[in-house]
Design an enzyme around this catalytic site. Structure first.
Site, PDB file in Angstrom:
ATOM      1  N   SER A 132       0.878  -1.183   0.000  1.00  0.00           N
ATOM      2  CA  SER A 132       0.000   0.000   0.000  1.00  0.00           C
ATOM      3  C   SER A 132       0.905   1.219   0.000  1.00  0.00           C
ATOM      4  CB  SER A 132      -0.851  -0.003   1.280  1.00  0.00           C
ATOM      5  OG  SER A 132      -1.465   1.253   1.487  1.00  0.00           O
ATOM      6  N   TYR A 145      -1.577  -0.986  10.408  1.00  0.00           N
ATOM      7  CA  TYR A 145      -1.700  -1.220   8.963  1.00  0.00           C
ATOM      8  C   TYR A 145      -0.418  -0.769   8.252  1.00  0.00           C
ATOM      9  CZ  TYR A 145      -3.699  -1.014   4.238  1.00  0.00           C
ATOM     10  OH  TYR A 145      -3.948  -1.192   2.899  1.00  0.00           O
TER      11      TYR A 145
HETATM   12  P1  NAD Z   1     -11.398  -5.629   0.989  1.00  0.00           P
HETATM   13  O1  NAD Z   1     -11.522  -5.023   2.356  1.00  0.00           O
HETATM   14  O2  NAD Z   1     -12.393  -5.222  -0.064  1.00  0.00           O
HETATM   15  O3  NAD Z   1     -11.343  -7.198   1.175  1.00  0.00           O
HETATM   16  C1  NAD Z   1     -11.093  -8.056   0.111  1.00  0.00           C
HETATM   17  C2  NAD Z   1     -11.295  -9.479   0.570  1.00  0.00           C
HETATM   18  O4  NAD Z   1     -10.435  -9.807   1.669  1.00  0.00           O
HETATM   19  C3  NAD Z   1     -12.705  -9.773   1.080  1.00  0.00           C
HETATM   20  O5  NAD Z   1     -13.331 -10.701   0.197  1.00  0.00           O
HETATM   21  C4  NAD Z   1     -12.489 -10.364   2.460  1.00  0.00           C
HETATM   22  O6  NAD Z   1     -13.385 -11.398   2.775  1.00  0.00           O
HETATM   23  C5  NAD Z   1     -11.060 -10.878   2.355  1.00  0.00           C
HETATM   24  N1  NAD Z   1     -10.409 -11.122   3.647  1.00  0.00           N
HETATM   25  C6  NAD Z   1     -10.438 -10.330   4.747  1.00  0.00           C
HETATM   26  N2  NAD Z   1      -9.774 -10.927   5.755  1.00  0.00           N
HETATM   27  C7  NAD Z   1      -9.323 -12.122   5.281  1.00  0.00           C
HETATM   28  C8  NAD Z   1      -8.576 -13.198   5.852  1.00  0.00           C
HETATM   29  N3  NAD Z   1      -8.177 -13.165   7.133  1.00  0.00           N
HETATM   30  N4  NAD Z   1      -8.281 -14.265   5.074  1.00  0.00           N
HETATM   31  C9  NAD Z   1      -8.708 -14.320   3.793  1.00  0.00           C
HETATM   32  N5  NAD Z   1      -9.421 -13.339   3.201  1.00  0.00           N
HETATM   33  C10 NAD Z   1      -9.720 -12.250   3.936  1.00  0.00           C
HETATM   34  O7  NAD Z   1      -9.927  -5.283   0.496  1.00  0.00           O
HETATM   35  P2  NAD Z   1      -9.409  -4.607  -0.846  1.00  0.00           P
HETATM   36  O8  NAD Z   1      -9.714  -3.154  -0.812  1.00  0.00           O
HETATM   37  O9  NAD Z   1      -9.777  -5.427  -2.018  1.00  0.00           O
HETATM   38  O10 NAD Z   1      -7.837  -4.749  -0.569  1.00  0.00           O
HETATM   39  C11 NAD Z   1      -7.052  -5.826  -1.048  1.00  0.00           C
HETATM   40  C12 NAD Z   1      -5.623  -5.566  -0.637  1.00  0.00           C
HETATM   41  O11 NAD Z   1      -5.213  -4.280  -1.120  1.00  0.00           O
HETATM   42  C13 NAD Z   1      -5.394  -5.527   0.867  1.00  0.00           C
HETATM   43  O12 NAD Z   1      -4.139  -6.076   1.181  1.00  0.00           O
HETATM   44  C14 NAD Z   1      -5.398  -4.050   1.169  1.00  0.00           C
HETATM   45  O13 NAD Z   1      -4.722  -3.743   2.363  1.00  0.00           O
HETATM   46  C15 NAD Z   1      -4.698  -3.510  -0.050  1.00  0.00           C
HETATM   47  N6  NAD Z   1      -4.948  -2.099  -0.325  1.00  0.00           N
HETATM   48  C16 NAD Z   1      -6.226  -1.635  -0.481  1.00  0.00           C
HETATM   49  C17 NAD Z   1      -6.420  -0.283  -0.732  1.00  0.00           C
HETATM   50  C18 NAD Z   1      -7.799   0.289  -0.903  1.00  0.00           C
HETATM   51  O14 NAD Z   1      -7.922   1.519  -1.012  1.00  0.00           O
HETATM   52  N7  NAD Z   1      -8.865  -0.517  -0.963  1.00  0.00           N
HETATM   53  C19 NAD Z   1      -5.328   0.570  -0.850  1.00  0.00           C
HETATM   54  C20 NAD Z   1      -4.043   0.064  -0.693  1.00  0.00           C
HETATM   55  C21 NAD Z   1      -3.856  -1.292  -0.433  1.00  0.00           C
END
Ligand code: NAD
Length: 253
Positions: A132, A145
């Site tokens: 991230s 985080y």
């Molecule tokens: P999200 O919160 O939409 O979750 C995506 C999926 O993660 C969900 O289907 C959930 O069930 C699953 N999940 C949660 N905990 C879990 C666990 N313990 N084991 C297995 N699955 C699990 O997340 P997102 O926004 O798609 O983010 C995906 C990745 O990208 C993450 O690592 C997040 O930190 C990173 N990220 C997201 C953003 C953003 O703005 N959304 C920005 C930077 C980085």
């Protein structure tokens, strides 16, 4: 050869977009996710298993299943992450810290640990970790985080050094603020913590980038497909930000 791709937390959000992109590219895709409902609603052609990334025994079982059914693995997207608490350092409980780092960091470690032997044996493969922009800067009110996302980069670079001689590449993507339910929850939590409106927080993040924009999940998924491809055959040990160029990581303060 058809790529065999595993994506953790691939049943919704960025992971599902990655799954769709790899599948559209002709890959065989198998996602793991903790949400049974989302796994059962996966699009046709994308295989899914309910697994908590922080559960070592469940992860070991999942990757043995991949090895048994597929005979190996070409691409790992270690993508699982949770946002963790939104609070200042003095107000974060140790159990909140641990539950955030357990998914963001332990989950990435376990995925790499169980994917590595298959890739090493094949003398090829690509691991892609979702970090991230919080792993490139600090992130006020999100210490666990940010710490976990920095740690993921150390993990990725070490994997690149250990597995490079075996033909395995390792890279990380650092998404900025991605449109979708996760970021909506972040906006609401931060607005509350900072005494601002959701729209003010949104504007602040967008204006904190050169491109003045949020990111879409497909922007991140496109980068994953590139990093896994032969076009990136000598790209390893890198963190690629897909963020519209963050120039002010904490625009509200
Ligand atoms: P999200 O919160 O939409 O979750 C995506 C999926 O993660 C969900 O289907 C959930 O069930 C699953 N999940 C949660 N905990 C879990 C666990 N313990 N084991 C297995 N699955 C699990 O997340 P997102 O926004 O798609 O983010 C995906 C990745 O990208 C993450 O690592 C997040 O930190 C990173 N990220 C997201 C953003 C953003 O703005 N959304 C920005 C930077 C980085």
């Amino acid at each position: 050869m058809t790529q065999r791709v595993v994506i953790t937390a691939g049943a919704s959000g960025i992971g599902l977009e990655m799954a769709r992109n790899f599948a559209a590219d002709g890959a065989r895709v198998w996602v793991s996710d903790i949400d049974a409902g989302a796994v059962s609603a996966l699009p046709d052609g994308i295989r899914g298993t309910v697994v908590n990334v922080a559960d070592e025994a469940a992860m070991a079982g999942f990757f043995s299943g991949v090895e048994a059914d597929w005979g190996g693995l070409d691409v790992l997207c270690a993508n699982a992450g949770v946002k963790g608490p939104t609070a200042r350092i003095e107000d974060i409980a140790l159990n909140e810290w641990r539950s955030c780092t357990a998914v963001n960091l332990d989950g990435a470690f376990l995925a790499a640990k169980f994917a590595a032997p298959m890739m090493k044996r094949a003398r090829s493969g690509a691991m892609i970790f979702t970090s991230s922009t919080a792993g490139l800067y600090g992130y006020p009110s999100r210490a666990p985080y940010s710490a976990a996302k920095w740690a993921v980069i150390g993990l990725m670079k070490t994997v690149a050094m250990e597995l490079g001689p075996f033909g395995v590449r390792s890279n990380a993507i650092a998404p900025g603020s991605v449109e979708g339910p996760r970021m909506e929850a972040v906006l609401v939590a931060e607005a509350k913590a900072k005494g601002m409106t959701r729209d003010q927080v949104y504007e602040g993040y967008a204006k904190g980038t050169s491109m003045q924009s949020f990111v879409e999940a497909r922007d991140v998924a496109n980068m994953a497909v590139f990093l896994a491809s032969d076009a990136a055959r000598l790209v390893s040990g890198q963190v690629i930000a897909v963020d519209g160029h963050t120039v002010n990581p904490d625009p509200q303060v």
